[in-house]
Design a protein around this motif. Structure first.
Motif, mmCIF file in Angstrom:
data_model
loop_
_atom_site.group_PDB
_atom_site.id
_atom_site.type_symbol
_atom_site.label_atom_id
_atom_site.label_comp_id
_atom_site.label_asym_id
_atom_site.label_seq_id
_atom_site.Cartn_x
_atom_site.Cartn_y
_atom_site.Cartn_z
ATOM 1 N N PHE A 1 0.065 -2.803 8.565
ATOM 2 C CA PHE A 1 -1.278 -3.240 8.180
ATOM 3 C C PHE A 1 -1.354 -3.460 6.667
ATOM 4 O O PHE A 1 -1.944 -4.433 6.201
ATOM 5 N N MET A 2 -0.744 -2.565 5.899
ATOM 6 C CA MET A 2 -0.737 -2.740 4.447
ATOM 7 C C MET A 2 0.059 -3.981 4.049
ATOM 8 O O MET A 2 -0.334 -4.712 3.139
ATOM 9 N N ALA A 3 1.167 -4.213 4.736
ATOM 10 C CA ALA A 3 1.987 -5.379 4.414
ATOM 11 C C ALA A 3 1.252 -6.677 4.701
ATOM 12 O O ALA A 3 1.482 -7.693 4.031
ATOM 13 N N SER A 4 0.346 -6.666 5.681
ATOM 14 C CA SER A 4 -0.350 -7.881 6.108
ATOM 15 C C SER A 4 -1.626 -8.159 5.320
ATOM 16 O O SER A 4 -2.157 -9.271 5.381
ATOM 17 N N ALA A 5 -2.150 -7.177 4.619
ATOM 18 C CA ALA A 5 -3.472 -7.293 4.005
ATOM 19 C C ALA A 5 -3.401 -7.767 2.557
ATOM 20 O O ALA A 5 -2.464 -7.454 1.820
ATOM 21 N N ALA B 1 -2.637 0.613 -3.613
ATOM 22 C CA ALA B 1 -2.612 0.289 -5.039
ATOM 23 C C ALA B 1 -1.185 0.294 -5.572
ATOM 24 O O ALA B 1 -0.841 -0.482 -6.480
ATOM 25 N N ALA B 2 -0.334 1.153 -5.013
ATOM 26 C CA ALA B 2 1.057 1.217 -5.445
ATOM 27 C C ALA B 2 1.827 -0.058 -5.108
ATOM 28 O O ALA B 2 2.890 -0.311 -5.675
ATOM 29 N N LEU B 3 1.293 -0.866 -4.182
ATOM 30 C CA LEU B 3 1.885 -2.160 -3.856
ATOM 31 C C LEU B 3 1.370 -3.260 -4.774
ATOM 32 O O LEU B 3 1.690 -4.431 -4.583
ATOM 33 N N ALA C 1 -3.322 -3.540 -14.479
ATOM 34 C CA ALA C 1 -2.856 -2.570 -15.478
ATOM 35 C C ALA C 1 -3.203 -1.150 -15.052
ATOM 36 O O ALA C 1 -2.388 -0.225 -15.185
ATOM 37 N N GLU C 2 -4.415 -0.969 -14.525
ATOM 38 C CA GLU C 2 -4.825 0.355 -14.055
ATOM 39 C C GLU C 2 -3.992 0.796 -12.859
ATOM 40 O O GLU C 2 -3.603 1.971 -12.755
ATOM 41 N N ARG C 3 -3.714 -0.133 -11.946
ATOM 42 C CA ARG C 3 -2.883 0.222 -10.776
ATOM 43 C C ARG C 3 -1.499 0.700 -11.220
ATOM 44 O O ARG C 3 -0.975 1.691 -10.707
ATOM 45 N N ALA C 4 -0.918 -0.010 -12.169
ATOM 46 C CA ALA C 4 0.416 0.371 -12.647
ATOM 47 C C ALA C 4 0.393 1.748 -13.303
ATOM 48 O O ALA C 4 1.275 2.582 -13.064
ATOM 49 N N LEU D 1 6.680 4.192 1.330
ATOM 50 C CA LEU D 1 6.512 2.789 0.935
ATOM 51 C C LEU D 1 7.830 2.016 0.903
ATOM 52 O O LEU D 1 7.817 0.782 0.763
ATOM 53 N N ASP D 2 8.952 2.681 1.033
ATOM 54 C CA ASP D 2 10.253 2.015 0.900
ATOM 55 C C ASP D 2 10.403 0.775 1.779
ATOM 56 O O ASP D 2 10.880 -0.260 1.302
ATOM 57 N N PRO D 3 10.014 0.811 3.065
ATOM 58 C CA PRO D 3 10.232 -0.383 3.899
ATOM 59 C C PRO D 3 9.498 -1.633 3.406
ATOM 60 O O PRO D 3 10.017 -2.744 3.538
ATOM 61 N N ILE D 4 8.300 -1.461 2.833
ATOM 62 C CA ILE D 4 7.574 -2.626 2.307
ATOM 63 C C ILE D 4 8.260 -3.134 1.044
ATOM 64 O O ILE D 4 8.465 -4.350 0.878
#
Length: 352
Positions: free
Chosen positions: A240-244, A259-261, A325-328, A145-148
């Motif tokens: 794709f994740m960055a765009s959605a 979810a981590a994003l 809150a749940e995602r975090a 995930l580092d690049p995002i």
């Protein structure tokens, strides 16, 4: 020299941030990539795109022979390696599991004879250490995930792929098995006409003959004006994740990565099971999935059937913060620290 063992194309997005950090520090990096009848063209495209230094092999025996001959400082693996014990005294070995999520293999793969495993967060480190007390685990976070997080991955050009940048964008990224693909309506992009739909399945769905019916459905959905299917060369999920704005998935690593994003996720509880996983054979399905499947169910809104999907998606787009809150909470347990510095921590250990 530090080597990355790339058994499958989808290992590369996990490796590349670490490669870039190593190169920044003046290290020599080399990839050992396995030829693939189904994905060779995509692999060659990736090698050219990222200008990788590569040795091609046909199997793990050839890879082992290369490592014994070249004696790199480290070899980093994304999964088990049948020659792991034979590398003792030749080079150091590390495991970077190629995904996060609820599949039991996340844990069982640590039965391998690697010198160290990089893991994501204290919960998983403690659980793995309890299962394998004699092995070494280092909490670094999830480098993929580092690049995002760093902002170096800007995403797709929606207009260039025929979509409407003014519309919210859904990413449908199902796994290959057990999958929701077969349970989706044949013309579902029509029902979601207010959205762009990015179709990014597991590459097995597009390349393996066993999943040809999934491929046919995906290609059919791609024929709708508001949908785009990733090409065979687009193996990296990150753009794709960055765009959605929202992810639709089943019990896949992508669900937890998205979810981590801190973006909303809709988890499909409907999926197709082979007959050998149903009825009296359901224990096989339970063996495939880890108990974390149920522990982390609260990370996302759930659609129990396809009929519920549109309503749940609309609600999450309207209130994207509803599961924040749940995602975090669950991201801390599944992915560890998400700060864009995971690859730096991995490299600090490798070169320390």
């Amino acid at each position: 020299m530090i080597c990355f063992d790339a058994l499958h194309p989808y290992y590369l997005p996990q490796y590349l941030p670490v490669m870039h950090e190593l190169l920044k520090r003046g290290e020599s990096v080399h990839f050992v990539i396995y030829r693939s009848k189904d994905q060779q063209a995509a692999l060659e495209h990736l090698v050219e795109e990222y200008q990788l230094s590569v040795t091609w092999v046909d199997n793990q025996q050839q890879a082992l022979a290369y490592y014994i001959d070249q004696q790199p400082k480290w070899v980093i693996f994304g999964n088990t390696f049948e020659g792991d014990s034979k590398l003792k005294g030749i080079c150091k070995t590390a495991l970077m599991q190629h995904g996060i999520g609820p599949k039991a293999v996340y844990y069982t793969v640590s039965d391998s004879d690697f010198d160290v495993r990089f893991v994501e967060g204290q919960y998983r480190l403690k659980r793995l250490q309890g299962m394998f007390p004699d092995k070494t685990f280092i909490d670094t976070g999830y480098a993929k995930l580092d690049p995002i997080i760093q902002g170096t991955e800007s995403g797709l050009d929606l207009a260039a792929i025929g979509l409407d940048p003014a519309k919210p964008t859904l990413l449908y990224a199902p796994t290959f098995y057990p999958s929701s693909i077969e349970k989706m309506a044949k013309h579902w992009p029509t029902a979601f006409s207010d959205y762009n739909i990015l179709l990014k399945p597991h590459y097995f769905s597009l390349s393996k003959p066993a999943y040809k019916k999934q491929k046919q459905l995906l290609e059919h959905w791609a024929s709708f004006d508001n949908a785009y299917l990733a090409t065979a060369e687009q193996t990296n999920l990150l753009p794709f994740m960055a765009s959605a704005d929202l992810l639709i998935s089943d019990a896949s690593s992508a669900l937890f990565e998205f979810a981590a994003l801190d973006k909303p996720v809709v988890w499909c509880d409907f999926y197709h099971l082979r007959w050998s996983y149903r009825g009296i054979f359901k224990f096989r399905f339970n063996q495939r999935m880890d108990e974390d499947l149920y522990r982390y169910a609260g990370v996302a809104a759930h659609a129990k059937s396809y009929k519920e999907l549109k309503q749940v998606v609309d609600q999450q787009i309207a209130q994207p913060e509803s599961f924040a809150a749940e995602r975090a909470k669950y991201t801390d347990e599944l992915a560890g620290t998400v700060d864009g510095q995971c690859s730096k921590r991995i490299v600090d250990f490798l070169l320390g």
